[in-house]
Design a protein around this motif. Structure first.
Motif, PDB file in Angstrom:
ATOM      1  N   GLU A 240       0.820  -1.357  -0.058  1.00 25.60           N
ATOM      2  CA  GLU A 240       0.031   0.060  -0.072  1.00 25.60           C
ATOM      3  C   GLU A 240       0.917   1.235  -0.080  1.00 25.60           C
ATOM      4  N   ILE A 241       0.230   2.361  -0.315  1.00 28.61           N
ATOM      5  CA  ILE A 241       1.218   3.464  -0.825  1.00 28.61           C
ATOM      6  C   ILE A 241       0.393   4.737  -0.294  1.00 28.61           C
ATOM      7  N   ASP A 242       0.943   5.853  -0.061  1.00 30.19           N
ATOM      8  CA  ASP A 242       0.346   7.239   0.391  1.00 30.19           C
ATOM      9  C   ASP A 242       0.788   8.072  -0.623  1.00 30.19           C
ATOM     10  N   ARG A 243      -0.273   8.656  -1.456  1.00 34.42           N
ATOM     11  CA  ARG A 243       0.157   9.812  -2.319  1.00 34.42           C
ATOM     12  C   ARG A 243       0.793  11.039  -1.409  1.00 34.42           C
ATOM     13  N   VAL A 244       1.629  11.720  -1.888  1.00 33.58           N
ATOM     14  CA  VAL A 244       2.198  13.363  -1.517  1.00 33.58           C
ATOM     15  C   VAL A 244       0.953  14.091  -1.028  1.00 33.58           C
ATOM     16  N   GLY A 245       0.704  14.420  -0.212  1.00 32.79           N
ATOM     17  CA  GLY A 245      -0.385  15.382   0.270  1.00 32.79           C
ATOM     18  C   GLY A 245      -1.637  14.489   0.449  1.00 32.79           C
ATOM     19  N   GLY A 246      -1.636  13.220   0.461  1.00 34.92           N
ATOM     20  CA  GLY A 246      -2.711  12.447   0.600  1.00 34.92           C
ATOM     21  C   GLY A 246      -3.017  11.927   2.056  1.00 34.92           C
ATOM     22  N   THR A 247      -4.141  11.301   2.575  1.00 34.09           N
ATOM     23  CA  THR A 247      -4.551  11.167   3.797  1.00 34.09           C
ATOM     24  C   THR A 247      -4.988   9.560   3.807  1.00 34.09           C
ATOM     25  N   THR A 248      -5.451   8.848   2.746  1.00 33.72           N
ATOM     26  CA  THR A 248      -5.656   7.661   2.804  1.00 33.72           C
ATOM     27  C   THR A 248      -4.859   6.627   1.962  1.00 33.72           C
ATOM     28  N   PRO A 249      -4.343   5.660   2.566  1.00 37.99           N
ATOM     29  CA  PRO A 249      -3.649   4.726   2.037  1.00 37.99           C
ATOM     30  C   PRO A 249      -4.333   3.931   0.909  1.00 37.99           C
ATOM     31  N   ILE A 250      -3.670   3.404  -0.039  1.00 38.57           N
ATOM     32  CA  ILE A 250      -4.016   2.947  -1.298  1.00 38.57           C
ATOM     33  C   ILE A 250      -3.337   1.575  -1.602  1.00 38.57           C
ATOM     34  N   LYS A 251      -4.277   0.484  -1.585  1.00 40.41           N
ATOM     35  CA  LYS A 251      -3.578  -0.803  -1.839  1.00 40.41           C
ATOM     36  C   LYS A 251      -3.400  -1.134  -3.345  1.00 40.41           C
ATOM     37  N   VAL A 252      -2.320  -1.713  -3.491  1.00 38.64           N
ATOM     38  CA  VAL A 252      -1.696  -1.953  -4.757  1.00 38.64           C
ATOM     39  C   VAL A 252      -1.323  -3.427  -4.931  1.00 38.64           C
ATOM     40  N   ASP A 253      -1.370  -3.742  -6.146  1.00 36.88           N
ATOM     41  CA  ASP A 253      -0.979  -5.367  -6.311  1.00 36.88           C
ATOM     42  C   ASP A 253      -0.189  -5.293  -7.534  1.00 36.88           C
ATOM     43  N   ILE A 254       1.112  -5.524  -7.126  1.00 34.01           N
ATOM     44  CA  ILE A 254       2.227  -5.332  -8.113  1.00 34.01           C
ATOM     45  C   ILE A 254       3.336  -6.002  -7.968  1.00 34.01           C
ATOM     46  N   ARG A 255       4.115  -6.636  -8.829  1.00 35.74           N
ATOM     47  CA  ARG A 255       5.393  -7.288  -8.912  1.00 35.74           C
ATOM     48  C   ARG A 255       6.576  -6.391  -8.920  1.00 35.74           C
ATOM     49  N   ILE A 256       7.705  -6.510  -8.076  1.00 33.70           N
ATOM     50  CA  ILE A 256       8.689  -5.660  -8.110  1.00 33.70           C
ATOM     51  C   ILE A 256      10.028  -6.148  -8.939  1.00 33.70           C
ATOM     52  N   LEU A 257      10.416  -5.706  -9.935  1.00 35.08           N
ATOM     53  CA  LEU A 257      11.775  -5.952 -10.299  1.00 35.08           C
ATOM     54  C   LEU A 257      12.553  -4.590 -10.330  1.00 35.08           C
ATOM     55  N   ALA A 258      13.922  -4.789 -10.136  1.00 33.33           N
ATOM     56  CA  ALA A 258      14.664  -3.849  -9.817  1.00 33.33           C
ATOM     57  C   ALA A 258      16.121  -3.940 -10.566  1.00 33.33           C
ATOM     58  N   THR A 259      16.620  -2.715 -11.017  1.00 37.93           N
ATOM     59  CA  THR A 259      17.991  -3.143 -11.724  1.00 37.93           C
ATOM     60  C   THR A 259      19.259  -1.942 -10.775  1.00 37.93           C
ATOM     61  N   THR A 260      20.397  -2.557 -10.966  1.00 38.25           N
ATOM     62  CA  THR A 260      21.348  -1.727 -10.293  1.00 38.25           C
ATOM     63  C   THR A 260      22.761  -1.869 -11.183  1.00 38.25           C
ATOM     64  N   ASN A 261      23.352  -1.023 -11.337  1.00 35.91           N
ATOM     65  CA  ASN A 261      24.823  -0.999 -11.880  1.00 35.91           C
ATOM     66  C   ASN A 261      25.828  -0.967 -10.801  1.00 35.91           C
ATOM     67  N   ARG A 262      25.543  -1.213  -9.535  1.00 33.28           N
ATOM     68  CA  ARG A 262      26.390  -1.023  -8.425  1.00 33.28           C
ATOM     69  C   ARG A 262      26.439  -2.092  -7.671  1.00 33.28           C
ATOM     70  N   ASP A 263      27.439  -2.670  -6.785  1.00 30.05           N
ATOM     71  CA  ASP A 263      27.296  -3.820  -5.851  1.00 30.05           C
ATOM     72  C   ASP A 263      26.537  -3.393  -4.920  1.00 30.05           C
ATOM     73  N   LEU A 264      25.209  -3.853  -4.549  1.00 29.23           N
ATOM     74  CA  LEU A 264      24.343  -3.401  -3.597  1.00 29.23           C
ATOM     75  C   LEU A 264      24.641  -3.857  -2.192  1.00 29.23           C
ATOM     76  N   GLU A 265      25.614  -4.977  -2.114  1.00 27.94           N
ATOM     77  CA  GLU A 265      25.973  -5.391  -0.947  1.00 27.94           C
ATOM     78  C   GLU A 265      27.077  -4.604  -0.422  1.00 27.94           C
ATOM     79  N   ALA A 266      27.839  -3.957  -1.263  1.00 26.28           N
ATOM     80  CA  ALA A 266      28.914  -3.187  -0.790  1.00 26.28           C
ATOM     81  C   ALA A 266      28.385  -1.721  -0.444  1.00 26.28           C
ATOM     82  N   GLU A 267      27.222  -1.470  -1.213  1.00 29.99           N
ATOM     83  CA  GLU A 267      26.334  -0.083  -0.817  1.00 29.99           C
ATOM     84  C   GLU A 267      25.680  -0.123   0.709  1.00 29.99           C
ATOM     85  N   VAL A 268      25.384  -1.399   0.910  1.00 22.52           N
ATOM     86  CA  VAL A 268      24.928  -1.575   2.068  1.00 22.52           C
ATOM     87  C   VAL A 268      25.982  -1.333   3.294  1.00 22.52           C
ATOM     88  N   ARG A 269      27.028  -2.117   2.977  1.00 24.16           N
ATOM     89  CA  ARG A 269      28.286  -1.964   3.986  1.00 24.16           C
ATOM     90  C   ARG A 269      28.543  -0.585   4.345  1.00 24.16           C
TER      91      ARG A 269
END
Length: 454
Positions: A240-269
């Motif tokens: 669920e998400i909240d629009r900027v300036g909104g007051t009511t949460p909105i349910k969403v049904d999505i699949r998340i895919l993400a890309t990165t050109n960095r080593d995210l484990e190194a970014e975490v450290r």
């Protein structure tokens, strides 16, 4: 392919809509520009907008730019009216389609929009292994984190996964986290209510809502700041998400895919990326190898780009000579597929005769990283001067500026490729270019060529 038509659905426009649907497009229609903008703001996204030349095309394009709604616009009008076509192109339309509609022309326009994101071109065993793994997990709703250098084809792999998924008939929405300023990215992702901030002229549905039922691609997620990462984590966990300036949460049904050109484990450290968000995204990790590690892909990709740019420039499609292929295979392609595409675009324009020879392929071969060689302190040109002698007396800022602008020119304006070569983030490059522009220095515009290919 989603086509939005801004025109009364009568006569020849109706015929064009039927042709588009026969070619697989999902067509929606509104009667005027205001309704078209309202449709896009409401999250009913489109991959292409077709607008009657009688409407205010410049106003539509300006509104899309102001509200950061990224969709190409083509114009249509009765007859081959050259003056109308010129006005439409000057107003910001990418193409002009004369009516009555020509089925082949409409098919070509639709194909031009969809080709870049759908082309999966490969021959190498490493790429084939990556695609087999993608096939195996595509049907699930698991989050996927795709890693790889800039220009390797991460977004194409993401779209391949979507097409193989159970959500293939639902929208796939992409947001480039590196290309949108930090203060606007929250609104881009979650939407905003009218008046939530300066410039919020109407309610705007964000990418999460637009992708509802389908797939959301978070491109170059490593560029997102920590504050927004926390809000993103909650959205993924709670669906669920909240629009900027909104007051009511909105349910969403999505699949998340993400890309990165960095080593995210190194970014975490290093404290630049949240560990809990990393684990949420990294359910299924996939890696796109750099082009230098999948050399059998080079020739089919090069042939694809030759055909593409020969047709785009109205020149004959020439074959690659064996010597040209060998030159391509011996290059290390630090910019990966994007660099190869730019090189083949140049080659198509420079080639003479019946084939593309090695002389038409202009690629950097003198970089130390290309050959593993290192310049020596004693290596001097005739006369005793060194390459550095031309830098004496100049400030570091001046040298940096020239390096950045020359690299951007070499990359035909492609900022992602240029940032990769320079070893800086796309955000740093964007800030530098903004500074140069404010100082009155001409800056090459960002390249529009290049969705990555496999």
């Amino acid at each position: 392919m989603r086509l939005l038509i801004i025109s009364p659905l009568t006569g020849q426009v109706s015929a064009a809509a039927k042709i588009a649907m026969s070619r697989g497009a999902k067509v929606s229609q509104v009667d005027d520009v205001a309704s078209g903008l309202a449709t896009l703001r409401a999250g009913n996204g489109a991959d292409l907008v077709m607008i009657d030349v009688a409407f205010d095309i410049a106003g539509l394009v300006a509104s899309l730019k102001t509200e950061r709604i990224h969709v190409p616009v083509v114009a249509c009008g009765i007859g081959a009216d050259t003056a109308a076509a010129v006005r439409a192109i000057k107003a910001g339309a990418k193409e002009y389609i004369p009516l009555p509609p020509d089925a082949d022309l409409i098919a070509a326009v639709l194909a031009a929009v969809t080709e870049e994101s759908n082309a999966v071109i490969f021959r190498d065993a490493r790429t084939a292994a990556t695609l087999r793994l993608a096939d195996q997990i595509a049907a699930s709703d698991a989050s996927v984190l795709i890693s790889g250098e800039s220009g390797t084809g991460k977004e194409v792999l993401a779209r391949y996964i979507h097409r193989k998924s159970r959500r293939a008939n639902q929208p796939m929405v992409s947001v480039n986290c590196a290309a949108i300023p930090e203060n606007l990215l929250e609104s881009e992702l979650f939407g905003h209510e009218k008046g939530a901030f300066t410039g919020a002229v109407a309610r705007r549905v964000g990418k999460f809502e637009e992708a509802n039922g389908g797939t959301l691609l978070l491109d170059e997620i490593s560029e997102m700041d920590l504050r927004l990462q926390a809000k993103l984590l909650r959205a993924i966990q709670e669906r669920e998400i909240d629009r900027v300036g909104g007051t009511t949460p909105i349910k969403v049904d999505i699949r998340i895919l993400a890309t990165t050109n960095r080593d995210l484990e190194a970014e975490v450290r290093a404290g630049r990326f949240r560990e809990d968000l990393f684990f949420r995204l990294n359910v299924v990790p996939l890696t796109m190898p750099p082009l230098r590690e999948r050399r059998d892909d080079i020739e089919p990709l090069a042939e694809h780009f030759v055909k593409k740019y020969a047709e785009a420039n109205g020149v004959p499609v020439r074959l690659l000579s064996p010597a040209a292929v060998e030159k391509l295979r011996s290059h290390t392609w630090r910019g990966n597929v994007r660099e190869l595409e730019n090189a083949m675009h140049r080659a198509v324009l420079l080639a003479q005769g019946d084939a593309i020879g090695p002389e038409a392929i202009q690629i950097s071969s003198g970089l130390a990283a290309e050959t593993g060689a290192r310049p020596t302190a004693t290596a001097t040109p005739p006369g005793g001067s060194t390459a550095a002698s031309g830098l004496v007396g100049r400030t570091v800022a001046d040298v940096e500026r020239d390096l950045i602008l020359d690299t951007l020119t070499h990359c035909l304006g492609n900022r992602t490729h240029a940032a990769n070569i320079l070893g800086i983030s796309i955000r740093t490059l964007r800030n530098k270019l903004k500074l140069y522009s404010e100082q009155g220095v001409p800056v090459t515009p960002a390249g529009d060529l290049d969705r990555p290919h496999l």
